[in-house]
Scaffold this active site. Structure first.
Site, PDB file in Angstrom:
ATOM      1  N   HIS A  82      62.223 141.347  48.626  1.00 38.69           N
ATOM      2  CA  HIS A  82      63.320 142.317  48.569  1.00 38.69           C
ATOM      3  C   HIS A  82      62.964 143.427  47.600  1.00 38.69           C
ATOM      4  O   HIS A  82      62.450 143.173  46.512  1.00 38.69           O
ATOM      5  CB  HIS A  82      64.612 141.640  48.108  1.00 38.69           C
ATOM      6  CG  HIS A  82      65.761 142.585  48.018  1.00 38.69           C
ATOM      7  ND1 HIS A  82      66.499 142.949  49.109  1.00 38.69           N
ATOM      8  CD2 HIS A  82      66.273 143.283  46.982  1.00 38.69           C
ATOM      9  CE1 HIS A  82      67.434 143.810  48.749  1.00 38.69           C
ATOM     10  NE2 HIS A  82      67.309 144.041  47.459  1.00 38.69           N
ATOM     11  N   ASP A 161      80.080 139.849  50.647  1.00 37.24           N
ATOM     12  CA  ASP A 161      79.349 140.909  49.942  1.00 37.24           C
ATOM     13  C   ASP A 161      79.525 142.241  50.654  1.00 37.24           C
ATOM     14  O   ASP A 161      79.689 143.279  50.018  1.00 37.24           O
ATOM     15  CB  ASP A 161      77.866 140.559  49.821  1.00 37.24           C
ATOM     16  CG  ASP A 161      77.095 141.753  49.267  1.00 37.24           C
ATOM     17  OD1 ASP A 161      77.360 142.132  48.120  1.00 37.24           O
ATOM     18  OD2 ASP A 161      76.276 142.340  49.993  1.00 37.24           O
ATOM     19  N   ARG A 168      83.272 148.342  46.061  1.00 35.38           N
ATOM     20  CA  ARG A 168      82.630 148.801  44.811  1.00 35.38           C
ATOM     21  C   ARG A 168      82.142 150.240  44.954  1.00 35.38           C
ATOM     22  O   ARG A 168      82.209 151.026  44.021  1.00 35.38           O
ATOM     23  CB  ARG A 168      81.451 147.878  44.477  1.00 35.38           C
ATOM     24  CG  ARG A 168      81.889 146.502  43.964  1.00 35.38           C
ATOM     25  CD  ARG A 168      80.731 145.528  43.954  1.00 35.38           C
ATOM     26  NE  ARG A 168      79.599 146.006  43.197  1.00 35.38           N
ATOM     27  CZ  ARG A 168      78.317 145.738  43.484  1.00 35.38           C
ATOM     28  NH1 ARG A 168      78.012 144.965  44.512  1.00 35.38           N
ATOM     29  NH2 ARG A 168      77.354 146.217  42.751  1.00 35.38           N
ATOM     30  N   SER A 183      75.187 140.422  44.467  1.00 33.09           N
ATOM     31  CA  SER A 183      75.216 141.036  45.787  1.00 33.09           C
ATOM     32  C   SER A 183      73.865 140.846  46.494  1.00 33.09           C
ATOM     33  O   SER A 183      73.797 140.377  47.640  1.00 33.09           O
ATOM     34  CB  SER A 183      75.537 142.528  45.615  1.00 33.09           C
ATOM     35  OG  SER A 183      75.265 143.244  46.781  1.00 33.09           O
ATOM     36  N   LYS A 187      72.740 137.615  49.678  1.00 32.81           N
ATOM     37  CA  LYS A 187      72.120 137.850  50.993  1.00 32.81           C
ATOM     38  C   LYS A 187      70.778 137.124  51.084  1.00 32.81           C
ATOM     39  O   LYS A 187      70.423 136.578  52.125  1.00 32.81           O
ATOM     40  CB  LYS A 187      71.943 139.357  51.219  1.00 32.81           C
ATOM     41  CG  LYS A 187      73.279 140.056  51.469  1.00 32.81           C
ATOM     42  CD  LYS A 187      73.168 141.562  51.482  1.00 32.81           C
ATOM     43  CE  LYS A 187      73.019 142.130  50.113  1.00 32.81           C
ATOM     44  NZ  LYS A 187      73.472 143.479  49.874  1.00 32.81           N
TER      45      LYS A 187
HETATM   46  N1  URA Z   1      71.879 146.578  46.758  1.00 30.29           N
HETATM   47  C1  URA Z   1      72.736 145.608  47.116  1.00 30.29           C
HETATM   48  O1  URA Z   1      72.546 144.945  48.131  1.00 30.29           O
HETATM   49  N2  URA Z   1      73.812 145.386  46.339  1.00 30.29           N
HETATM   50  C2  URA Z   1      74.073 146.083  45.207  1.00 30.29           C
HETATM   51  O2  URA Z   1      75.058 145.814  44.547  1.00 30.29           O
HETATM   52  C3  URA Z   1      73.169 147.095  44.837  1.00 30.29           C
HETATM   53  C4  URA Z   1      72.071 147.321  45.639  1.00 30.29           C
END
Ligand code: URA
Length: 433
Positions: A82, A161, A168, A183, A187
């Site tokens: 990621h 999320d 947010r 967050s 995932k």
């Molecule tokens: N990327 C995400 O998936 N979540 C965040 O809060 C910030 C960047």
């Protein structure tokens, strides 16, 4: 339990229990807890922070809010990667076929680009016919048979999320460390990989503008992943100027293919080698960084990494001849040269501004619904530290029309500083955690 009491508790610095966090996440996802109460909670968290235990519980609750992918039926060690996002970041396109050719199994869900940053799924759609919306069964079968499969994030993956991130985004509560960590990791945990390597960016084009924040975020995410039984590593890498030389979907695909052929730009190739080495060591394929680099270089030399990308493209309906002849991919009609307004040394290229130029050319999205032009973008013929003479070409813009190219060129020139002084050198790799 009442949401009002939980907001009050957090507002006054209390620590939420696992049950309270689960109540909040489940209630919000199901629509029982309204946006206004969740917004107040996010702002309370923004000011009071979260303990490590609270962050872990929030991550797990969000991961469990939808489908938890079980990759158990797929053979091999399932690896994921990621990036916190950047400009010119086409890393997955080169890295994943390479580590797959070295023996790891890639079954990865990726996102689309938003704002000044790009996304892997858009880049892959540069290959005519390539399908990113494949069913989970096909995704698992491809990963098992070919060692690589990539798909777009499904709506069932961590829906809490998705809903919370949207909230947010409009309540100025994105930039809180525990919220970002939970967050991203919700995932990743729901995606089911055994090992996860995180590329946490720092610099003007990154979420985390300074190194200390990037390190803190990386440590937090590594700990969450390890607590959940995953093998974790984070690489803190520089995003103070664009990565590689090309920005824009098809342009980046071409640069990733150049890299798979051993002709990639130096900074991008080094990042891919660093991340790839960490993945191979963590997956037990090799013991040392030297061995890892040897393996990665050999799959470039013998063409098996490039073949692995071609396998991925054809398995998901794409035309893999473009992998071997990327110059056949469509081109933007206008090629516009940006020249140096004075002589000196390039001291700075404001990274997110370079990304914004690509956005202005039509290569990115302002809202999730925007259509993007895959052909447009920038090629940085000169980067930070390069000496230039007035009139030298410092970038080439690829645009749909002359007028947009001129406007983007003006913007790019404002992002570039030419000076008499050498810039302070910045490492590409700041730290491995
Ligand atoms: N990327 C995400 O998936 N979540 C965040 O809060 C910030 C960047």
């Amino acid at each position: 339990m009442r949401m009002y009491d939980l907001i009050q508790k957090k507002k006054t610095g209390g620590e939420l229990t696992a049950e309270e966090i689960a109540f909040m996440v489940e209630g919000f996802t199901a629509g029982r807890i309204p946006d206004y109460q969740m917004s107040a909670m996010m702002m309370a968290i923004y000011f009071q922070g979260m303990t490590r235990q609270e962050t872990v519980e929030l991550t797990l609750s969000m991961a469990k809010s939808g489908q938890m992918l079980d990759l158990g039926s797929i053979s091999g060690i399932k690896a994921d990667k990621h990036s916190t996002g950047g400009v010119g970041d086409k890393t997955s396109l080169a890295l994943l076929p390479m580590v797959s050719a070295c023996g790891l199994t890639i079954a990865k869900m990726s996102g689309r680009g938003l704002g000044h940053t790009g996304g892997t799924i858009d880049k892959l759609e540069s290959f005519p016919g390539f399908r990113t919306d494949i069913a989970i069964d096909e995704f698992k079968r491809n990963a098992d048979e070919l060692g690589i499969a990539l798909m777009g994030q499904t709506a069932e993956l961590a829906p809490a999320d998705k809903k919370l991130y949207a909230l947010r985004d409009v309540t100025a509560t994105v930039d809180q460390m525990s919220l970002i960590a939970s967050s991203i990791m919700s995932k990743k945990l729901a995606s089911g990989a055994d090992l996860i390597v995180l590329d946490v960016k720092t610099g003007s084009g990154a979420f985390m503008k300074n190194l200390d924040d990037a390190k803190a975020l990386a440590k937090e995410m590594v700990q969450i992943g390890e607590d959940a039984g995953r093998k974790m590593r984070a690489v803190i890498s520089d995003m103070d100027q664009p990565l590689g030389r090309k920005i824009g979907n098809i342009l980046e695909v071409q640069e990733a293919i150049d890299t798979l052929r051993g002709n990639g730009p130096k900074d991008f190739t080094e990042l891919v080698m660093t991340l790839g080495s960490q993945m191979l060591i963590l997956g037990g394929i090799v013991q040392t960084e030297e061995e890892a680099r040897g393996r990665l270089n050999s799959v470039i030399r013998d063409g098996s990494a490039l073949d692995r990308l071609a396998d991925l493209i054809s398995a998901q309906g794409g035309d893999s001849s473009y992998v071997y002849e990327p110059e056949k991919l469509p081109k933007a009609p206008v090629r516009y040269e940006v020249t140096a307004p004075e002589s000196g040394i390039i001291n700075r290229i404001v990274c997110d501004e370079a990304g914004n130029c690509c956005l202005m050319l039509g290569g990115g999205r302002v809202t999730k619904e925007d259509e993007i032009d895959l052909t447009v973008g920038l090629e940085l013929t000169r980067k930070v530290g390069d000496r230039v003479t007035e009139g030298d070409v410092i970038a080439i813009l690829y645009a749909a029309d002359e007028e947009t190219a001129q406007q983007a060129a003006q913007r790019y020139l404002k992002a570039v500083t030419i000076d008499k002084q050498e810039p302070e050198p910045r490492p590409l790799i700041w730290e491995i955690i």
